[in-house]
Structures are given as structure tokens and as C-alpha cells.
Design an enzyme around this catalytic site. Structure first.
Site, mmCIF file in Angstrom:
data_model
loop_
_atom_site.group_PDB
_atom_site.id
_atom_site.type_symbol
_atom_site.label_atom_id
_atom_site.label_comp_id
_atom_site.label_asym_id
_atom_site.label_seq_id
_atom_site.Cartn_x
_atom_site.Cartn_y
_atom_site.Cartn_z
ATOM 1 N N HIS A 231 -3.475 -8.761 13.393
ATOM 2 C CA HIS A 231 -3.592 -7.477 13.966
ATOM 3 C C HIS A 231 -5.050 -7.455 14.940
ATOM 4 O O HIS A 231 -6.088 -7.915 14.422
ATOM 5 C CB HIS A 231 -3.533 -6.305 13.225
ATOM 6 C CG HIS A 231 -3.664 -4.982 13.737
ATOM 7 N ND1 HIS A 231 -4.616 -4.321 14.671
ATOM 8 C CD2 HIS A 231 -2.350 -4.008 13.599
ATOM 9 C CE1 HIS A 231 -4.164 -3.374 14.905
ATOM 10 N NE2 HIS A 231 -2.925 -2.953 14.421
ATOM 11 N N GLU B 181 -7.308 6.005 15.394
ATOM 12 C CA GLU B 181 -6.991 4.224 15.590
ATOM 13 C C GLU B 181 -6.276 4.228 16.866
ATOM 14 O O GLU B 181 -5.382 5.033 17.272
ATOM 15 C CB GLU B 181 -5.794 4.183 14.373
ATOM 16 C CG GLU B 181 -6.595 4.011 13.104
ATOM 17 C CD GLU B 181 -5.676 3.534 12.022
ATOM 18 O OE1 GLU B 181 -4.521 2.890 12.305
ATOM 19 O OE2 GLU B 181 -5.743 4.080 10.949
ATOM 20 N N GLU C 21 -2.993 8.256 6.941
ATOM 21 C CA GLU C 21 -1.709 8.220 7.456
ATOM 22 C C GLU C 21 -0.491 8.660 6.237
ATOM 23 O O GLU C 21 0.342 8.028 5.872
ATOM 24 C CB GLU C 21 -1.160 6.928 8.047
ATOM 25 C CG GLU C 21 -1.769 6.747 9.387
ATOM 26 C CD GLU C 21 -1.378 5.493 10.163
ATOM 27 O OE1 GLU C 21 -0.499 4.667 9.346
ATOM 28 O OE2 GLU C 21 -1.652 5.344 11.358
ATOM 29 N N GLU D 209 -2.391 -7.986 7.736
ATOM 30 C CA GLU D 209 -2.936 -7.619 9.271
ATOM 31 C C GLU D 209 -3.726 -8.718 9.652
ATOM 32 O O GLU D 209 -4.425 -8.307 10.822
ATOM 33 C CB GLU D 209 -3.270 -6.241 9.167
ATOM 34 C CG GLU D 209 -2.358 -5.136 8.630
ATOM 35 C CD GLU D 209 -2.781 -3.825 8.756
ATOM 36 O OE1 GLU D 209 -4.042 -3.696 8.532
ATOM 37 O OE2 GLU D 209 -1.959 -3.134 8.887
ATOM 38 N N ARG E 208 0.946 -1.287 -0.197
ATOM 39 C CA ARG E 208 -0.139 0.012 -0.123
ATOM 40 C C ARG E 208 0.611 1.194 0.015
ATOM 41 O O ARG E 208 2.169 1.204 0.132
ATOM 42 C CB ARG E 208 -0.919 0.102 0.909
ATOM 43 C CG ARG E 208 -0.235 0.024 2.447
ATOM 44 C CD ARG E 208 -1.223 0.314 3.724
ATOM 45 N NE ARG E 208 -0.647 0.250 4.883
ATOM 46 C CZ ARG E 208 -1.310 0.298 6.190
ATOM 47 N NH1 ARG E 208 -2.538 0.238 6.068
ATOM 48 N NH2 ARG E 208 -0.513 0.249 7.368
HETATM 49 C C1 GAL Z 1 -1.989 2.252 10.932
HETATM 50 C C2 GAL Z 1 -2.883 2.270 9.605
HETATM 51 C C3 GAL Z 1 -4.048 1.060 9.683
HETATM 52 C C4 GAL Z 1 -3.568 -0.165 9.961
HETATM 53 C C5 GAL Z 1 -2.781 0.166 11.510
HETATM 54 C C6 GAL Z 1 -2.336 -1.141 12.257
HETATM 55 O O1 GAL Z 1 -0.894 2.736 10.572
HETATM 56 O O2 GAL Z 1 -3.581 3.491 9.487
HETATM 57 O O3 GAL Z 1 -4.438 0.922 8.218
HETATM 58 O O4 GAL Z 1 -2.375 -0.656 9.173
HETATM 59 O O5 GAL Z 1 -1.621 0.936 11.324
HETATM 60 O O6 GAL Z 1 -1.685 -0.945 13.252
#
Ligand code: GAL
EC number: 3.2.1.23
Length: 672
Positions: free
Chosen positions: A358, A307, A152, A355, A113
């Protein structure tokens, strides 16, 4: 445009929602679970470009129409993303010039990405088309609450060395300097025969044999910040034209070095940021400082945590989950320091993709009894009681000067000490305020200082035109200013302010520095102040007093006996200079003295592991108390005030108790 707290009158709660990873049946299940969890806002479509525009000009919004409708039916608002953060495969294949280029000169490949070059006109054209379509289609959709632009910026690719970027860099330089002679003068190109005859002679500094030209290096950083910002503005303009009343933002990342967020913030309707402290080593203090910085970007206006993770990330070497209760605690830390939104990455844990390990609000098990979902639900229900907090600000009478360009410049190579960390110096001074629960803002050196009693400027190496006047006026009119070593040295092009260091600040500080004595790792000196001794490290200044008095002196080395810390009266104010990196105890004692002199105090008295922050608006004065320790803590309140506990509804006077790893939020009901 209405205030964000009028558009979203409750604390916003939810997360990134990626419905394209799931089928329609799951969307209904999601919406039901969201409702149960108290979710009222989700960010949709952040990585959806490939399923919104399947081929160039072949758009498909049917699935998003459905998702928006389902969410709306379930009372969940949407931060609709512009989906531009990860361009689709067809764009990279058809237009390889849209790819960013790394510092070795190779294009990034598709398959991850953020592979776009911010300066590619073709990428920008495609972005404009997509964003226009989205805005036209959803402008009147009742679920639409805010626009989430891109994602971001700069997170993975904050530098681009493509030919489009080079062209754009030259244009940027022409605009900044007008003539090549001015550029040569500002960059000091007579040094090492670096003179340029034409703007077109300028290339990137990605492969120089040794130190590059500092002025050019600094301008490249400014240029990349501006390139990404310009890209944001391309999207913002379209959204503003089509949906003038819908707030726009992008999500920031803590104190992210490549982007000067102070320069972006005026163009965001709300600052939002993504926070991922490592449960193994992240401290409440480091986290608090990041919140305070984010709050300060828009001069105290509430921000959103856009986030965070419920439990664990998947991108560290070892991805430890947050312990029971930690997510809740850290969420309230954010709320205490001015956040009106608690959002997560992501709603449902992915089945596939990079992810999938995650954490998310709904784990793979899809089990409502899982610890994660239960914690999510508990927090969601609690937040419903905090409507009176939204829009409230954190009143602060102290500030720390923070400047991204200074950060870039002071850490560039070729300095007397090449391991200086700007953040480390900032953190050392922040610590004192944090430990005492004294609210502190961050402010740019040219920013409005008039509402502060005490301002600290750690390592302000770069002093740009006009900033010295700002600091001078602040002190002259009665402010207390503390400046630390290696300040006032260079101008905005990283050229020395000739004279005695720190020349632009010398008259305010009433002293000057003749020489710098950097210290190696592990090396220490000592200083004496009022018969107490402290160690110091990193750096010593060899100081001469003009009008200032010594407040501490060095105890060792060839400059023994000379001033280490000085105090000067200037106008109605006072200026303190710290010519070394003293141990934390000394910084705490020195700052505590200044805090006392200026009558700054905590909103209530508590043991030092309890964060207490005041948030105030016309809806009332609140005290948010977060106990980071297992032990119960007793808090002494203003004896003349009465409060209501927002969670229990009970009346509180004189004192309250905050349980271990727990939170109390009080609203003042009366002042006698
Ligand atoms: C951020 C991002 C998200 C996801 C997240 C995982 O940097 O905006 O899309 O990747 O990290 O921690």
C-alpha cells in the site's frame, strides 16, 4: 471546548504513523522527514494494542512516551488513537467470547483485524481499561491534539451474530417497543405466522428460507449501527471525563451503508473520513459528493480527510497509482468542499504485513527524490499558505435529502423493483448541482430546511413520523421541493402508509400514484415536455392529478399520455414530482429551471470541468478553484470584487486563469 480551527489553526497535514513497525533510530529520521514535508499532525497508535498491553494488565507505554516526545520536539502534533480497533492475541485466546460471529454462526479468527464483537462485555471492559490508561498518561502531553477513537467502525465487520449480540438485540428491542404486542404490531408479525410471545423468542434472521420480516430486518440494521455507536460512546465518555478539552472523533468511510453517520455526527467534535477513489474510475464528481455529504453531517462544520493514499492502495484487483499531480488535485477538491485536514494512510510504507504494497508518504526506497515524497513535500509546503481557510464554511442554498434508514429500507428485498439503487438516484440529482458549481448540502428529511431555497428528495421511500410536517412547512413557507418516484410509501417500520401513494406527501404534491410500472434492465420509455422528448427508464408511476399540473407526460406503453412529472403550488412554495428515472439531460434541464427560478448561482463562471467552491468565515471569503482538465481554464469573477491569490500573492480582478490540472485559491479583499 475551543473550535477545532483554534486548536489546529493551519490546514492539518500528515497521516497514520505506526512507529511500532520501526525502531527508535527510524523515529528520529521520520520526525526530520515530517518536518521537511510540512507535516504538522499524525495519528499514532491505531493498531498498537498488542504492544501497549502485552499481556492482560501488563502495560508498556515507554515506547509511546518516547514517540510523543520526539514528535513534539519536531513540532508535530498527535491525534492519539485509542488502539482498540484490533485487540491482541491474548484477549482472543483468553476470552474467545470477545470474537464477533459471522452470519454462518462461526466466530472470526484472530490474525487480521477488527475481529471484536461490539456487544461483548469482556471486550468493552478491556477497552475501558486501555482507554483510561492512555488518557491518564497523555492527558497533559503537549503533543496531544485530538483523540482518534478506534478505527473505521464496521469496515470489515458490520454485523455480529454472537450470543452476546443476540442478548443485546433483545434488550434493544425491549427498550424500543416496551411490550411484545407493540413489537408484533410494528413488525406486522401476523403475516406468515411470525408472531412472537416473548422477546426471548426472537432470534437472528441470518438463515431464513426466504425473505425475512422487513421490520425485523430493518431493526437489526438499526441495532448494529447503535451497537457500534454505543461502543464509540464508551470510549468517548472516558476521554471526555479525563480530557474535557481535547476533541474526539472516529474516522468515517464515505457513504458507508451499514452506519447511519447522521446519527453519529453529533457525538464527534469533528467529522473525519477516509477516501480512496480508484484512479482508474473514480471521478471528481463522485468524490465531491462524498465530501459534501461528510461536510453536511455536522451541518457544514469543516471536516478532515483522515486517510487517503499518496499513490496506490493494495486491496483492489489491480492497484493503479495516482498519476503525477492527481493526489494534489484531489486534496484540493477536499479542501474546496470544507476539509481542514489532509491526512494519509500511512506515513512510512510498511516492510511487513498485509499492507506492505500500500502506498505511503515515504516509500520503501526511503528516497527524498521519489515522486511520492516530492509530491508530499510540495503539497505540505503549499498548505502552509492557507491558514485563512481553516474554519471556513461552504454556504449552500440547495440541499439533497439523504437518509440512511431510507437507504436500508428501499433496497431491502420484496419491492416492485428489486434492483433499485438509492445512491444512483441521489447521484443523478447531485450531478446537476455539481456541473453548475452550485453548492449543495445533504440533509435528513426531518432536518432544518429553513436556509434552503431548493430541496431535492430522491426516492424518499420511507417517511417517518413528523417528516411529512417538516416537508410541508418547508413548502408552505416558500421552499421549492422536488420529490422523485417511490417516495412517501412506508413508515419507519417499513409498513405501508395506507391511502393513495405517496399518502403523507400527497397534499403537498397535489397528485397521487395508482400503480407502479417498474422497467427491466435496458427497457425504456419516453416522456415529452414542452414538445421535447427524452427517454426514461427503471420505473414509471401511473399518476392522477389532484391540484397539480402535468409538466411532462409519458409517450409510450399503456399509460401513454399520463403525467410523468407534475408541479403543484402549495402555500407560498412549489412541489415537483418526478414519476420516473428520466435521462440525465431532462433532470439537468428541470433542475436548471428551478435553480434559475430561485436565483441560485455559481460563485464564479468557469468551464464545467473546473470545480469552484466558496468557503467563507470571518477571515474572509475564498474561492477555491480546481481544474480537473489538462487545458487551461478562464474563470469570470464577480466584477465588483477584488481578490488576492493565496499562492502567488498577486491581486486579481475580473478574471483569472487556472492552469491544466492546477489550482487557484483567491481571497476576496474588497467589494465595491
Ligand atoms: C483504511 C484503514 C487503514 C488502512 C487503509 C488502507 O480502511 O483505516 O488502516 O488499512 O484502509 O487503504
Amino acid at each position: 471546548m475551543k473550535a477545532i480551527s483554534d486548536i489546529l489553526p493551519s490546514i492539518s497535514y500528515g497521516g497514520d504513523y505506526n512507529p511500532e513497525q520501526w525502531g527508535e533510530k527510524v523515529w528520529y529520521e521520520d520526525a526530520t522527514l515530517m518536518r521537511k514535508a510540512g507535516v504538522n499532525l499524525v495519528s499514532v497508535g491505531i493498531f498498537s494494542w498488542a504492544v501497549l498491553e502485552r499481556e492482560e494488565d501488563r502495560f508498556d507505554f515507554t515506547w509511546l512516551d518516547k514517540v510523543m516526545d520526539i514528535l513534539h520536539e519536531h513540532g508535530v502534533g498527535v491525534c492519539l488513537a485509542t488502539a482498540t480497533a484490533s485487540p491482541p492475541a491474548w484477549l482472543s485466546r483468553k476470552y474467545p467470547e470477545t470474537l464477533a460471529v459471522d452470519d454462518k454462526g462461526g466466530p472470526y479468527s484472530f490474525g487480521s483485524r477488527q475481529h471484536y464483537s461490539p456487544n461483548s462485555p469482556v471486550y468493552r471492559r478491556a477497552v475501558k481499561k486501555l482507554v483510561t490508561k492512555l488518557a491518564e498518561r497523555y492527558k497533559d502531553h503537549p503533543a496531544l491534539k485530538m483523540w482518534h477513537i478506534n478505527n473505521e467502525y464496521g469496515c470489515h465487520v458490520s454485523e455480529c451474530y454472537s450470543s452476546n449480540s443476540l442478548e443485546a438485540f433483545r434488550t434493544w428491542l425491549r427498550r424500543r417497543y416496551q411490550t411484545i404486542d407493540t413489537l408484533n404490531e410494528k413488525w406486522g408479525t401476523n403475516f406468515w405466522s411470525q408472531r412472537y410471545n416473548y422477546f426471548n423468542d426472537i432470534t437472528f434472521l441470518n438463515n431464513t428460507p426466504t425473505f425475512p420480516n422487513p421490520g425485523q430486518h430493518l431493526d437489526y440494521k438499526r441495532f448494529m449501527n447503535d451497537s457500534l455507536f454505543e461502543l464509540y460512546m464508551v470510549e468517548k465518555k472516558i476521554l471526555r471525563d479525563i480530557t474535557p478539552d481535547v476533541p474526539v472523533f472516529t474516522n468515517f468511510m464515505l457513504e458507508f451503508k451499514p452506519l447511519n453517520y447522521f446519527s453519529w455526527a453529533p457525538e464527534l467534535d469533528v467529522v473525519t473520513w477516509d477516501t480512496y477513489p480508484d484512479p482508474r474510475e473514480g471521478t471528481p464528481e463522485a468524490h465531491a459528493m462524498q465530501h459534501d455529504l461528510m461536510r453536511s453531517l455536522k451541518h457544514g462544520q469543516p471536516f478532515f480527510v483522515m486517510e487517503q493514499v499518496t499513490s496506490h492502495v493494495n486491496w483492489r484487483d489491480i492497484n493503479v497509482p495516482k498519476k503525477p499531480g492527481e493526489m494534489r488535485l484531489w486534496s484540493y477538491s477536499a479542501i474546496a468542499r470544507g476539509s481542514d485536514g489532509i491526512m494519509f494512510f500511512q506515513w512510512r510504507q510498511s516492510r511487513a504485513g498485509a499492507e506492505k504494497f500500500h502506498g505511503a508518504m515515504v516509500p520503501h526506497s526511503n528516497d527524498e527524490q521519489s515522486r511520492t515524497y516530492r509530491e508530499v513535500q510540495q503539497l505540505g509546503q503549499e498548505l502552509k499558505q492557507l491558514d485563512s481557510l481553516t474554519g471556513a464554511v461552504v454556504p449552500a442554498r440547495a440541499a439533497i435529502i439523504f437518509d440512511w434508514e431510507n437507504w436500508w429500507a428501499v433496497e431491502m428485498e420484496g419491492k416492485p423493483h428489486n434492483k433499485l439503487s438509492y445512491l444512483e438516484q441521489v447521484k443523478a440529482y447531485y450531478h446537476t448541482f455539481y456541473k453548475r458549481n452550485i453548492a449543495v448540502d445533504f440533509v435528513q428529511p426531518g432536518g432544518d430546511l429553513s436556509s434552503y431555497d431548493l430541496v431535492v428528495a430522491p426516492m424518499l421511500y420511507m417517511v417517518k413520523d413528523g417528516e411529512e410536517k417538516n416537508l410541508e412547512q418547508y413548502v408552505e413557507s416558500g421552499g421549492t421541493l422536488l420529490v422523485s418516484f417511490f417516495s412517501g410509501i412506508a413508515d419507519e417500520n417499513d409498513r405501508i402508509h395506507l391511502g393513495h401513494y405517496p399518502e403523507p406527501l400527497r397534499h403537498i404534491l397535489g397528485m397521487h400514484v395508482e400503480e407502479f410500472v417498474p422497467m427491466a434492465d435496458g427497457e425504456r420509455n419516453q416522456l415529452s415536455a414542452e414538445s421535447k422528448r427524452y427517454h426514461c427508464s427503471t420505473w414509471s408511476d401511473v399518476i392522477h392529478l389532484d391540484t397539480a399540473k402535468a409538466a411532462a407526460t409519458f409517450d409510450g406503453d399503456w399509460y401513454e399520455g399520463r403525467p410523468a412529472v407534475t408541479m403543484n403550488h402549495y402555500g407560498k412554495g412549489k412541489a415537483v414530482y418526478v414519476g420516473t428515472a428520466p435521462e440525465q439531460t431532462y433532470i439537468d434541464e428541470l433542475l436548471a429551471e428551478l435553480i434559475k427560478e430561485r436565483y441560485l448561482s455559481a460563485p464564479a463562471l468557469a468551464p464545467s470541468h473546473v470545480e469552484i467552491v466558496e468557503r467563507t468565515s470571518e477571515k474572509g471569503k475564498h474561492l477555491v478553484m480546481v481544474n480537473h482538465n489538462q487545458e487551461i481554464a478562464r474563470v469570470d469573477l464577480d466584477p465588483y470584487a477584488s481578490y488576492i491569490d493565496l499562492f502567488t500573492g498577486s491581486e486579481v480582478q475580473q478574471e483569472t486563469v487556472v492552469g491544466g490540472m492546477d489550482i487557484v485559491i483567491l481571497r476576496e479583499t474588497e467589494q465595491k
